[in-house]
Scaffold this motif. Structure first.
Motif, PDB file in Angstrom:
ATOM      1  N   VAL A 720      39.686  26.935  38.617  1.00  0.00           N
ATOM      2  CA  VAL A 720      39.131  27.987  38.057  1.00  0.00           C
ATOM      3  C   VAL A 720      39.123  27.718  36.551  1.00  0.00           C
ATOM      4  O   VAL A 720      38.074  28.315  35.952  1.00  0.00           O
ATOM      5  CB  VAL A 720      40.082  29.316  38.607  1.00  0.00           C
ATOM      6  CG1 VAL A 720      39.261  30.580  37.781  1.00  0.00           C
ATOM      7  CG2 VAL A 720      39.767  29.615  40.120  1.00  0.00           C
ATOM      8  N   ASP A 721      40.307  27.386  36.192  1.00  0.00           N
ATOM      9  CA  ASP A 721      40.598  27.344  34.821  1.00  0.00           C
ATOM     10  C   ASP A 721      39.383  26.406  34.047  1.00  0.00           C
ATOM     11  O   ASP A 721      38.769  26.483  33.144  1.00  0.00           O
ATOM     12  CB  ASP A 721      41.984  26.955  34.395  1.00  0.00           C
ATOM     13  CG  ASP A 721      42.772  28.087  34.449  1.00  0.00           C
ATOM     14  OD1 ASP A 721      42.245  29.252  34.575  1.00  0.00           O
ATOM     15  OD2 ASP A 721      43.871  27.992  34.322  1.00  0.00           O
ATOM     16  N   THR A 722      39.289  25.013  35.030  1.00  0.00           N
ATOM     17  CA  THR A 722      38.185  24.014  34.337  1.00  0.00           C
ATOM     18  C   THR A 722      37.004  24.497  34.356  1.00  0.00           C
ATOM     19  O   THR A 722      36.221  24.396  33.550  1.00  0.00           O
ATOM     20  CB  THR A 722      38.635  22.825  35.506  1.00  0.00           C
ATOM     21  OG1 THR A 722      39.812  22.774  35.478  1.00  0.00           O
ATOM     22  CG2 THR A 722      37.699  21.814  34.798  1.00  0.00           C
ATOM     23  N   VAL A 723      36.424  25.094  35.745  1.00  0.00           N
ATOM     24  CA  VAL A 723      35.157  25.797  35.761  1.00  0.00           C
ATOM     25  C   VAL A 723      34.897  26.883  34.468  1.00  0.00           C
ATOM     26  O   VAL A 723      33.883  26.726  33.856  1.00  0.00           O
ATOM     27  CB  VAL A 723      34.899  26.233  37.020  1.00  0.00           C
ATOM     28  CG1 VAL A 723      33.790  27.115  37.150  1.00  0.00           C
ATOM     29  CG2 VAL A 723      35.029  25.351  38.137  1.00  0.00           C
ATOM     30  N   LEU A 724      35.680  27.646  34.442  1.00  0.00           N
ATOM     31  CA  LEU A 724      35.562  28.793  33.240  1.00  0.00           C
ATOM     32  C   LEU A 724      35.378  28.224  32.086  1.00  0.00           C
ATOM     33  O   LEU A 724      34.669  28.400  31.123  1.00  0.00           O
ATOM     34  CB  LEU A 724      36.644  29.796  33.440  1.00  0.00           C
ATOM     35  CG  LEU A 724      36.755  30.751  34.620  1.00  0.00           C
ATOM     36  CD1 LEU A 724      37.809  31.847  34.604  1.00  0.00           C
ATOM     37  CD2 LEU A 724      35.308  31.439  34.941  1.00  0.00           C
ATOM     38  N   GLY A 725      36.390  27.122  31.693  1.00  0.00           N
ATOM     39  CA  GLY A 725      36.473  26.536  30.422  1.00  0.00           C
ATOM     40  C   GLY A 725      35.197  25.739  30.094  1.00  0.00           C
ATOM     41  O   GLY A 725      34.678  25.790  29.070  1.00  0.00           O
ATOM     42  N   ALA A 726      34.628  25.160  31.408  1.00  0.00           N
ATOM     43  CA  ALA A 726      33.502  24.529  31.099  1.00  0.00           C
ATOM     44  C   ALA A 726      32.481  25.079  30.696  1.00  0.00           C
ATOM     45  O   ALA A 726      31.340  24.980  29.973  1.00  0.00           O
ATOM     46  CB  ALA A 726      33.012  23.753  32.334  1.00  0.00           C
ATOM     47  N   TYR A 727      32.318  26.635  30.840  1.00  0.00           N
ATOM     48  CA  TYR A 727      31.263  27.393  30.504  1.00  0.00           C
ATOM     49  C   TYR A 727      31.782  28.257  29.359  1.00  0.00           C
ATOM     50  O   TYR A 727      31.257  29.446  29.096  1.00  0.00           O
ATOM     51  CB  TYR A 727      30.784  28.449  31.689  1.00  0.00           C
ATOM     52  CG  TYR A 727      29.906  27.268  32.494  1.00  0.00           C
ATOM     53  CD1 TYR A 727      28.531  27.508  32.312  1.00  0.00           C
ATOM     54  CD2 TYR A 727      30.461  26.517  33.540  1.00  0.00           C
ATOM     55  CE1 TYR A 727      27.685  26.532  33.034  1.00  0.00           C
ATOM     56  CE2 TYR A 727      29.515  25.482  33.966  1.00  0.00           C
ATOM     57  CZ  TYR A 727      28.088  25.706  33.952  1.00  0.00           C
ATOM     58  OH  TYR A 727      27.311  24.804  34.491  1.00  0.00           O
ATOM     59  N   GLY A 728      32.757  27.857  28.614  1.00  0.00           N
ATOM     60  CA  GLY A 728      32.966  28.380  27.395  1.00  0.00           C
ATOM     61  C   GLY A 728      33.493  29.944  27.406  1.00  0.00           C
ATOM     62  O   GLY A 728      33.571  30.821  26.631  1.00  0.00           O
ATOM     63  N   LEU A 884      26.673  36.584  30.141  1.00  0.00           N
ATOM     64  CA  LEU A 884      25.536  35.657  30.353  1.00  0.00           C
ATOM     65  C   LEU A 884      26.179  34.333  30.787  1.00  0.00           C
ATOM     66  O   LEU A 884      25.421  33.544  31.261  1.00  0.00           O
ATOM     67  CB  LEU A 884      24.750  35.677  28.918  1.00  0.00           C
ATOM     68  CG  LEU A 884      24.075  36.774  28.741  1.00  0.00           C
ATOM     69  CD1 LEU A 884      23.452  37.063  26.947  1.00  0.00           C
ATOM     70  CD2 LEU A 884      22.779  36.731  29.549  1.00  0.00           C
ATOM     71  N   ARG A 885      27.306  33.945  30.243  1.00  0.00           N
ATOM     72  CA  ARG A 885      27.798  32.625  30.484  1.00  0.00           C
ATOM     73  C   ARG A 885      28.175  32.569  31.813  1.00  0.00           C
ATOM     74  O   ARG A 885      28.113  31.731  32.726  1.00  0.00           O
ATOM     75  CB  ARG A 885      29.242  32.415  29.773  1.00  0.00           C
ATOM     76  CG  ARG A 885      28.988  32.365  28.428  1.00  0.00           C
ATOM     77  CD  ARG A 885      30.317  32.037  27.598  1.00  0.00           C
ATOM     78  NE  ARG A 885      30.103  31.656  26.311  1.00  0.00           N
ATOM     79  CZ  ARG A 885      29.458  30.570  25.617  1.00  0.00           C
ATOM     80  NH1 ARG A 885      29.620  29.535  26.343  1.00  0.00           N
ATOM     81  NH2 ARG A 885      29.374  30.267  24.428  1.00  0.00           N
ATOM     82  N   VAL A 886      28.613  33.920  32.519  1.00  0.00           N
ATOM     83  CA  VAL A 886      28.640  33.773  34.136  1.00  0.00           C
ATOM     84  C   VAL A 886      27.233  33.619  34.713  1.00  0.00           C
ATOM     85  O   VAL A 886      27.026  32.842  35.824  1.00  0.00           O
ATOM     86  CB  VAL A 886      29.183  35.022  34.529  1.00  0.00           C
ATOM     87  CG1 VAL A 886      28.982  35.469  36.162  1.00  0.00           C
ATOM     88  CG2 VAL A 886      30.689  35.199  34.173  1.00  0.00           C
TER      89      VAL A 886
END
Ligand code: ADP
Ligand code: MG
Length: 940
Positions: A720-728, A884-886
């Motif tokens: 989860v952290d990696t995915v969220l981090g990848a989208y700023g 918008l990032r989501v």
């Protein structure tokens, strides 16, 4: 591979001059694929309507198409062959045939077009490993089938398929004198670049669905659909199969209605048991009619429908309206029969309304088609309507006639096997007789197509819809906040709101709003002026208007003085204008004239209660005459409170406005009209592209998590952290630990205090079971908390240690994939209380910047972020950006089916947001999610 190489290349050609027509051969080709080869993408089977209204079937090629393909090549004119193969080629070798028809549907793809049982067009691409993301394309259409738009259609579909399979660029080799092919590429809206070398253009075109591609495609769709429905709405001749002498029977009633309405063309009753019906000779079969038949109504018992429709196909009938029931509404056998019916209709290139419907009508005096079996003769007017319920359709026509709402066209769509509500919208879009569109919906065939079409049409004509029932969302078990919130009817609401559709919940409201929109200009804004002869109802009216969020402004001194100059001293002139009971025609006339001329108002309501017998008719006349003189920028309506209803004097040809019996109904209708006006005025917004995201990093995590499973899974906290981090999306510093020592070690490296959360499959909401410990500042605190959170659940799998984020508002940003509507994105405030409050805004993905900002405005508690009543302000811009990032994350990763960022901590303006708790559910998908093009899945 050389551009001018052997026949196996993929040089693009199309649309040369027509010649050598006599060489066209025809081997019959199956439209239906019964034994699909491996990888066969059945979702791409489709019946498409062409720009002149004819239909073709499009489907991926299969090995057994070889013979038909050979015939197709043999039938090519010299020029076509030259354009396609860069030399004249009379036939394909066995090897070539194999190569062209046995494909992997990924690196090599071909779609064929079939009409009249014949292969009439091919569009193909092939990609080579050396140039990933790129493919060569070629298109060819049979010489005698040019000009129908088949080439353009194949370009759209092949590009869409390529896009869905990771191909971003096409290369086509086109001979310099093949102008027609270049025109097809241009018409399709693709931005292309080309180079010329020795008479051959190398054309590069991105497969991207740019705005211009989308608009070219929508335009083609609109023209084609509207053309295909012309024989249905403007038939030159009509047959009624199952017409009857029995005036009570459905066949008798429908036939009589057609006669009584004076249909302008010839009418042919078909009934093998009768010689004459209403003095018109009857035919035994539609095939016995010597003249052409455009439209056939079918009113025969269910078991005869298939044969009857087959005869219509043979006769060359262009449209059928199947009243008969006994199809998909009756269960499995009926579903099969309906499929067969559709197959007959589509292979013949006909259009069909129904089955299981009550008919259709078009009041245009050019045709006068009253093809329904109800007793009502509808008024002619500017409102088009489709109803999914037959019985309700009858009631609606009745009600509309009562309310003076005139109908342009009405269609009872029944089972919607072929003609769908979306098709009708495309017809009405350009129909000069229609100003307002009404829809009674029970289900959506294809909500995404509806959204796209409705949004465009709504700019010019209001669409008012009643949607009964709830979405299937209600039935599913939800395990996230967003999911349980989305189980309401929110998808439909979101869809309608984003597309500008006026949603009403009752039939009464449907007609109230329609009576207003069909007769009056759309209000410019929310300001309402009210004039009355009775104080009590005026107070009720003001309450009703204000509770709808409309404004009843106090008039300026000037306007008050003007009113005072002719009204009695007892009158109130500030708005509402209460002229007291003695007010008569003259007072109404003058007051209304002054209010309608004023720029302090957007709408004017004349409220009248007949208080004495005298002057009633004259007052009605005075109100009407004032309305006749109303300027075109004012919306005028009346509330006429008399149990006998509004008198006839109130309406005239010149002044049509609704007269409601109660102020509440007027207020509601006006509110809907103002909502629509606000939607019209709203800027469209733009999509936002982030250049600091790392989609590949997220893809890797997702791919690893679903490797080897078909099920949906929740990502682990690290993922989860990696995915969220990848989208700023900012997350607190954190680590997953398995011992108290590790937790302490991590805590010591963190600046402030920390939070411990148990990781456990059984605890969906961790804090509910005591699995979360906050604000831990010391080592003993951390050790105690470790004990506490791990003993809170039976199955602790580890502990998440996080930096503690102090203060700030807590908001929810979530996502849920609705099976019919696609991803919904939700926003709300309240942290753990969000479900309790149910104050959440949902929108359908993808979002524009304005959509995201609107979401905050749409939740009542959204104002808390502005620092309501001395509370802290939140960084609203950062919340908008996070939403918008989501949206960007969902766009790139169709595997994500559910997501809950709850809470997102919102710091003061300028300090951003932090996602302190997140859950992401993913499942494997084959390729990307592909929007279906037509309303019916075309596996026949
Ligand atoms: P769950 O939703 O499973 O109960 P959360 O991780 O959302 O668990 O924690 C519950 C509540 O604890 C949150 O709503 C928030 O108020 C608070 N919280 C959680 N993590 C943090 C953090 N890192 N900083 C500050 N508060 C937090
Ligand atoms: Mg939470």
């Amino acid at each position: 591979m050389g551009a001018l190489g052997d026949a196996g290349d993929t040089s693009a050609c199309d649309n040369g001059a027509v010649e050598d027509q006599d060489t066209i051969a025809s081997a019959s080709i199956p439209t239906t694929v019964t034994e699909p080869p491996a990888g066969y993408p059945a979702a791409w089977e489709e019946d498409a309507v062409l720009k002149d209204g004819f239909t073709v079937r499009i489907r991926p090629i299969i090995p057994s198409d070889a013979e038909a393909l050979q015939d197709f090549v043999k039938g090519m004119s010299t020029e076509s062959s030259y354009f396609r193969f860069f030399r004249v080629k009379r036939e394909l070798t066995e090897h070539e045939l194999g190569e062209f028809t046995t494909i992997d549907y990924r690196s090599h793809m071909a779609l064929i077009a079939i009409a009249d049982g014949r292969l009439v067009g091919v569009g193909r691409y092939s990609s080579i490993d050396a140039r990933p993301g790129n493919a060569e394309v070629a298109f060819t259409v049979a010489d005698d089938m040019r000009g129908h738009g088949i080439g353009t259609l194949l370009v759209f579909r092949v590009a869409a398929y390529a896009r869905a399979n990771g191909i971003t660029d096409f290369t086509a080799y086109v001979l310099s004198d093949n102008h027609a092919m270049m025109r097809v590429f241009r018409n399709a809206g693709f931005s292309m670049s080309r180079e010329i070398d020795e008479g051959v253009y190398t054309v590069s075109l991105p497969t991207e669905e740019s705005a211009s591609v989308l608009s070219a495609e929508s335009e083609a769709e609109r023209i084609a659909t509207a053309a295909s429905l012309m024989p249905v709405f403007y038939p030159g001749s009509i047959a009624v199969i199952g017409a009857s002498r029995n005036k009570q029977s459905i066949g008798g009633r429908l036939f009589n209605n057609l006669i009584n309405a004076d249909f302008t063309g010839p009418l042919y009753p078909v009934n093998p048991k009768t010689k004459v019906i209403r003095s018109i000779p009857a035919y035994k079969s539609v095939l016995d009619i010597t003249e052409p038949v455009d439209l056939a109504f079918i009113v025969v018992p269910g078991e005869y429908v298939l044969d009857t429709v087959r005869e219509c196909a043979e006769k060359g009938v262009r449209g059928v309206c199947v009243i008969s029931a006994g199809f998909s509404e009756t269960g499995d056998k009926g579903v099969a029969a309906e499929r067969e019916l559709l197959e007959i209709v589509r292979s013949a290139g006909m259009r069909m309304v129904g089955p299981n419907c009550m008919g259709l009508l078009n009041t245009d005096p050019a045709v006068n088609v009253d093809g329904q079996f109800g007793p009502i003769v509808p008024l002619s007017g500017n409102v088009a309507m489709s109803s999914q319920s037959g019985a309700l359709g009858l009631a609606i026509l009745d009600y509309a006639a009562d309310l003076n709402i005139g109908i342009s066209t009405f269609v009872s769509v029944g089972n919607k096997a072929d003609v769908s509500g979306n098709d009708l919208l495309l017809f009405w879009e350009d129909d000069p007789n229609t100003d307002v569109i009404l829809l009674y919906l029970e289900s959506f065939g294809n909500p995404r197509r509806f959204a796209r079409i409705a949004r465009r049409i709504g700019r010019n004509k209001p669409i008012v819809a009643v949607k009964s029932g709830r979405t299937s969302a209600g039935a599913r078990a939800a395990s996230s906040h967003t999911g349980s919130l989305a189980s309401l009817d929110v998808a439909v609401d979101a869809l309608f709101a984003q597309a500008g559709v006026v949603r009403v919940t009752t039939l009464e409201e449907l007609f109230d709003v329609t009576a207003l929109l069909a007769n009056q200009p759309i209000p410019k804004g929310p300001r309402v002026g009210l004039v009355t002869n009775a104080g009590g109802p005026a107070i009720l009216a003001v309450d009703a208007l204000e509770s709808q969020g409309l404004v009843v402004p106090q008039f300026t001194a000037d306007l008050q003085a003007e009113l005072r100059s002719f009204l009695s001293d007892d009158a109130a002139v500030a708005n509402p204008v209460d002229m007291i009971a003695s007010a008569g025609p003259d007072e109404y006339r003058k007051t209304l004239a002054a209010m309608l001329a004023s720029d302090e108002l957007d709408s004017v309501i004349a409220l009248y209660i007949p208080t004495s017998v005298t002057g009633v008719a004259q007052t009605a006349v005075a109100i009407r005459e004032a309305a006749e003189l109303a300027p075109s920028d004012k919306t005028f309506l009346a509330v006429y409170m008399d149990s006998a209803g509004a008198p006839t004097e109130l309406s005239s040809e010149l002044a049509s406005f609704p007269a409601f019996p109660f102020p509440e109904r007027a207020a509601k209708a006006l509110r809907k009209a103002v909502d629509y006006a606000e939607w019209l005025q709203k800027p469209v917004g733009s999509s936002v592209v982030f250049d600091d995201i790392d989609p590949d990093a997220a893809s890797e995590v997702i791919a690893a998590a679903i490797a080897g499973t078909d099920e949906a899974v929740w990502l682990d906290p690290d993922g989860v952290d990696t995915v969220l981090g990848a989208y700023g999306l900012r997350i607190p510093q954190s680590a997953t630990v398995s011992t108290a020592d590790e937790a302490v070690a991590f805590a010591q490296g963190v600046d402030g205090s920390v939070v411990l959360k148990v990781i456990s499959p059984s605890a969906v909401h961790k804090s509910d079971v005591g699995g979360v410990a906050l604000d831990l500042a010391t080592e003993p605190d951390v050790r105690n908390a470790f004990e506490q959170v791990t003993s809170a659940v039976p199955d602790p799998e580890g502990v998440l240690v996080q930096e503690y984020v102090a203060g700030g508002h807590e908001v929810l940003i979530g996502m849920f994939e609705d099976p019919n509507f696609g991803p919904l994105i939700g926003f709300g405030l309240g942290g753990v209380f969000v479900e309790l409050i149910e104050d959440v805004s949902f929108k359908i993905h993808p979002l524009t910047d304005l959509d995201a900002r609107d979401m905050i405005g749409e939740v009542k508690s959204g104002r808390l972020l502005e620092g309501y009543r001395g509370g802290p302000e939140g960084d609203i811009d950062a919340v908008v950006e996070a939403i918008l990032r989501v949206s960007a994350l969902i766009e790139d990763h169709p595997e994500v089916v559910e997501m809950d960022l709850n809470p997102v901590k919102v710091a003061p303006p300028g300090h951003g947001v932090t996602v302190v708790d997140a859950r992401i559910k993913i499942r494997p998908v084959q390729g990307r999610w592909i929007p279906s093009r037509s309303d019916q899945p075309m596996r026949l």
